[in-house]
Design a protein around this motif. Sequence first.
Motif, mmCIF file in Angstrom:
data_model
loop_
_atom_site.group_PDB
_atom_site.id
_atom_site.type_symbol
_atom_site.label_atom_id
_atom_site.label_comp_id
_atom_site.label_asym_id
_atom_site.label_seq_id
_atom_site.Cartn_x
_atom_site.Cartn_y
_atom_site.Cartn_z
ATOM 1 N N ALA A 32 0.795 -1.227 0.000
ATOM 2 C CA ALA A 32 0.000 0.000 0.000
ATOM 3 C C ALA A 32 0.834 1.286 0.000
ATOM 4 C CB ALA A 32 -0.941 0.004 1.202
ATOM 5 N N ALA A 33 1.992 1.291 0.611
ATOM 6 C CA ALA A 33 2.748 2.539 0.785
ATOM 7 C C ALA A 33 3.077 3.206 -0.544
ATOM 8 C CB ALA A 33 4.021 2.285 1.580
ATOM 9 N N THR A 34 3.498 2.427 -1.526
ATOM 10 C CA THR A 34 3.857 2.995 -2.826
ATOM 11 C C THR A 34 2.664 3.696 -3.462
ATOM 12 O OG1 THR A 34 5.547 1.306 -3.135
ATOM 13 C CG2 THR A 34 4.790 2.445 -5.113
ATOM 14 N N ASP A 35 1.486 3.085 -3.343
ATOM 15 C CA ASP A 35 0.282 3.693 -3.928
ATOM 16 C C ASP A 35 -0.136 4.954 -3.186
ATOM 17 O OD1 ASP A 35 0.203 1.752 -5.888
ATOM 18 O OD2 ASP A 35 -1.160 0.461 -4.763
ATOM 19 N N VAL A 36 0.022 4.957 -1.868
ATOM 20 C CA VAL A 36 -0.296 6.161 -1.091
ATOM 21 C C VAL A 36 0.647 7.296 -1.489
ATOM 22 C CG1 VAL A 36 -0.274 7.169 1.231
ATOM 23 C CG2 VAL A 36 -1.342 4.942 0.852
ATOM 24 N N ILE A 37 1.929 6.998 -1.618
ATOM 25 C CA ILE A 37 2.905 8.015 -2.009
ATOM 26 C C ILE A 37 2.587 8.540 -3.413
ATOM 27 C CG2 ILE A 37 5.337 8.398 -2.617
ATOM 28 C CD1 ILE A 37 6.002 6.397 -0.308
ATOM 29 N N ALA A 38 2.286 7.652 -4.348
ATOM 30 C CA ALA A 38 1.971 8.068 -5.719
ATOM 31 C C ALA A 38 0.732 8.966 -5.749
ATOM 32 C CB ALA A 38 1.765 6.846 -6.606
#
Length: 101
Positions: A32-38
């Motif tokens: 999830a972290a990568t998608d939140v950052i994006a």
Amino acid sequence: MKRYILTGTPGSGKTSILHALKSQGYSVVEEAATDVIALEHRRGNLEPWMQADFIDKIIQLQKQRQIETGMCPDELQVYDRSPICAFALSRYLGYPPLFVC
């Protein structure tokens, strides 16, 4: 319950392996972290990890993905990283301990 966590350094192929497993019909929970950052970057926030609710956003998305994937509790599940990684990230950023279940 059969749960497996793919972990490793950035660029080591975790997500590629997860996508291959998903294409073969395995139940997967994407990181999830990568998608939140994006998403935050698209909103113009270039340092989302500096926001107090950064970890909360990751946990919320991770939990949503787990719930969506976990309809069959006996089914094998493979995680791209895991809630444990979100916990480690929160500790690294100096946020209070979180419980992610």
